[in-house]
Design a protein around this motif. Structure first.
Motif, short mmCIF file in Angstrom:
data_model
loop_
_atom_site.label_atom_id
_atom_site.label_comp_id
_atom_site.label_asym_id
_atom_site.label_seq_id
_atom_site.Cartn_x
_atom_site.Cartn_y
_atom_site.Cartn_z
N CYS A 84 40.24 29.85 42.94
CA CYS A 84 40.20 30.35 43.83
C CYS A 84 38.61 29.79 44.78
N GLY A 85 37.31 29.50 44.02
CA GLY A 85 36.28 28.88 44.86
C GLY A 85 37.02 27.42 45.99
N ARG A 86 37.88 27.33 44.80
CA ARG A 86 38.39 26.21 46.10
C ARG A 86 39.12 26.84 47.48
N LEU A 138 39.15 30.16 48.88
CA LEU A 138 38.12 30.52 49.70
C LEU A 138 37.87 28.96 50.31
N HIS A 139 36.96 28.17 50.00
CA HIS A 139 36.03 27.12 50.85
C HIS A 139 36.81 26.13 51.74
N LEU A 187 37.23 28.21 54.58
CA LEU A 187 36.23 28.86 55.49
C LEU A 187 36.43 28.18 57.19
N HIS A 220 31.28 31.26 60.51
CA HIS A 220 31.81 32.77 59.83
C HIS A 220 31.76 33.45 60.69
N HIS A 259 32.12 33.11 51.02
CA HIS A 259 33.13 33.08 49.48
C HIS A 259 33.62 34.59 48.95
N ALA A 300 34.53 32.93 43.30
CA ALA A 300 33.43 33.03 44.73
C ALA A 300 32.45 33.26 44.70
N ALA A 307 30.98 30.30 43.94
CA ALA A 307 31.29 29.30 45.62
C ALA A 307 29.61 29.27 46.61
N ASP A 308 29.53 30.72 46.51
CA ASP A 308 28.45 31.51 47.09
C ASP A 308 27.49 30.93 46.66
N LEU A 322 31.46 22.48 43.58
CA LEU A 322 33.13 23.25 44.12
C LEU A 322 34.52 22.22 42.85
#
Lengths: 262, 262, 262, 262
Positions: free
Chosen positions: C106-108, C110-111, C114, C118, C174, C203, C206-207, C212
């Protein structure tokens, strides 16, 4: 600058050697896998008889059904199917003192009790075994390789491995002592226990001159083949998720309790 | 209550079966270890020819000297000598995409590019291979099994495994396509690369009908034997501590730096 | 002679440093464990707010009861009680794509979605999210972090982590995109799915600017604490043998069948 | 049907609990990671003082630079970058008797030598310690936690952890006995050895009432954070391939030699 000597695999632009031999020409297509595993561990090519005993041991230890190691491999594959190496490694990590360790424990135990001068007949071996079993009992310690929770009337692998070793002229002092323990222990313990398959495998491996520190390693090699079999079956008829659910759905929440020392 | 079916190991009071056969009477002393590993993975007993090709693959992959997996096993044994299973498992965990994965990648790649109707002659295979190599190049992707960082003029394992498979009548579509890739790729890439040993092993295993999802598993089985060899050598001529010290004594402390994103 | 630079632990006769600080004087007794883990991974000391979000993520992922990883650790301990490291390692090996991987996926995901610039308000995030969910649906791919097999009406961890991140001023792009996906996906998918806890953790990590490539690693760190909890409970109220027997006693032997290709 | 009780994680449609508490509301954002790890292991929430001592121990053990475990994690990641869980698990597998085991060995050793009635003053502890050190020397056994190959004049972690435990009122019998061993051993051994950091950590963990069987587990938890730091550094400034090459390029092929028994 340190140097790192090895007699195992080596390669250069045009050649690959293994154990000092040309891998492609002299090993591939010629040397069986059990034979090669023995050779790698001892850096000495085994005779056909040694290979046969060694492979009989590997067959005896390859798979025992739904052992913890098999369940672990299936569950790890369920959870991380991207990493076959992780599923196999996780299964092997169960190869410790309790489930796969008897082979090594028995081989080491027998070795440590062999006198410099070996007995020359069964009567001599029996006398030695009697002394050993008595000492273990006095120290309230088990004899490794004695007893089995399922095969209470005899483990079918045991007489078979004795017979194969005898056929190949490889019935040496470890097997002799183990057999003697099988004959004399009822006199000391007051009951007859089977010589188990894991134990006789340890005795046979020790008689083959394999390094005692690695006897567990051979059980793990055999089990690697078995775990691949478990994964192959899991691919076709998966049960891992059922195992997981059978535990998860039968969990019951209880109140935490403080740890009460050890 | 769920049930867990298996055709692998099973036991009762007086019997132990493996793959539906009496383990002691019909497997031990009769079935070689490579043969058994094949059988466990397919639940079908291999022919002698299949066993020979399979064992040639295992020999090709057993040990490549001081690979990361071998170093890892030696260092883990140095650090935790009480746990041979941990040292072997740690080594196997390096059997991922980069060092041992080519075998599986190549087998899967070839399989996924086989048409329903196979070509009937070399010209047909060459045409198929040409199309595949062109597509990979257009997509800027490598062809698995092509190229070797040491054996730039040819990997000696490759022609040998082709020959063994041909001798045993087991030179099937995966090997045929792989050979064709070897013939045609210079036309597309403008240079001649060797077909590497890991790749040809994957092609041969796929031609044997072994499960593609587990091709990496057979590389790991071979490597387990190799890692036991590494441990046996480490016991006699230890180098693990020298490796550790060569790193630790050449460390240089540097200032921490904040992570700069990815 | 190669050199190996590091900013992590270093020691000399009288000093030990960690991340450039005196370990005994400046780290021990001063730096919490979550804070230290963040610092080690980024080589930058986190603020108290960053530490709070990070530790909230670790709490969310530490233990989920009888997961495959927990069962594996208990069974491996049953089988090899001499090797706590083996039991923990075996459990962690289940932390792959399926059970612990969602955090990283999920982190990857979303990243990678982006834009350089933003969005500046919810409407902007929603528009971006809509485009992303539509593209995934068109490609017949899941959106990582969306859906949960138990918490179908909402995962309680999700709003809590959003709130904690907002309280600490760490609600970044994220989390913004993930929240927008939660708002807009019913319009595309025709049903409302929960944003799951593993996803929101990815998320949030990642923020925080964590690497990642290692998001899965933080899930594994959390799980290590959970697996120690599982082992501690197993020591007091063992269930591993019951799990093993519930499988082994319900096995049914079936006939071997030949592998039928893939 | 067996049931599997647990007080750890549990979930239902709308709730997730951990240790009997609402995970989202009462744990996330409130409970630090060190505190949580202690709680999971004991099922008792630690006091702030206990948490501080526990986290000081974890800091002391998190990373020691290029240890075998760190090298193993970097090499495994080099070889299988697709499996972060494999790289971490491989590193942890080095946490055995030699490199990470002192913490557990020392805690267990001290515990096993505590009399039912504890001494009430330093003189009493010294007398007990004298007896213990003499007995170890007579049995030609080392005292766990005594001596260090680098910090020969004193390990800076040791006085610091004694001080932190004293500040928090957690300087209990294990630390008392360990300190006394530090005072009296020169009289028996004829030389002054340092009390090492791994040992004092074991004493402090035992004084916290943590399960002795899992003391090694806490060292592994600390090391997991350290290994993630090693991987993060490897991602930014890779050295794994240099380490591999420094070994592989300095290998020297030697002739195989037959194994010469054990």
């Amino acid at each position: 600058m340190p140097e790192y000597p090895t007699a195992l695999g080596a390669s250069s632009l045009n050649t690959i050697t293994l154990l000092g031999h040309d891998l492609a020409e002299d090993v591939m297509g010629t040397v069986g896998f059990g034979e090669l595993a023995f050779w790698l561990a001892t850096q000495r090519r085994p005779t056909p008889g040694e290979t046969r005993v060694f492979e009989a041991v590997l067959a005896a230890l390859a798979d025992h059904g739904f052992t913890p190691t098999a369940i672990v491999t299936r569950l790890t594959y369920l959870s991380a199917p991207d990493s076959v190496q992780g599923a196999l490694a996780a299964g092997l990590l169960g190869g410790g003192s309790r489930f796969l360790g008897v082979t090594e424990d028995c081989g080491r135990f027998l070795h440590s009790h062999l006198p410099a001068e070996h007995p020359v007949d069964d009567a001599g071996w029996d006398a030695l075994a009697l002394e050993i079993v008595r000492a273990q009992r006095a120290a309230k310690r088990f004899v490794p390789g004695l007893g089995h929770h399922v095969h209470k009337q005899g483990d079918p692998r045991t007489p078979r491995l004795f017979a194969i070793a005898a056929e190949e002229g490889l019935y040496g002092p470890h097997l002799s002592l183990f057999a003697a323990i099988g004959r004399v222990h009822p006199e000391v313990l007051g009951k007859t226990l089977p010589l188990n398959g894991a134990g006789v495998c340890g005795a046979a491996l020790a008689d083959l001159g394999l390094p005692l520190e690695l006897l567990r390693g051979f059980a793990l090699l055999a089990r690697t083949a078995g775990l691949i079999g478990q994964l192959a079956e899991e691919l076709r008829h998966p049960v891992g998720n059922d195992i997981f659910l059978s535990v998860d759905l039968n969990n019951t929440s209880v109140d935490p309790d403080p740890y009460r020392g050890s």
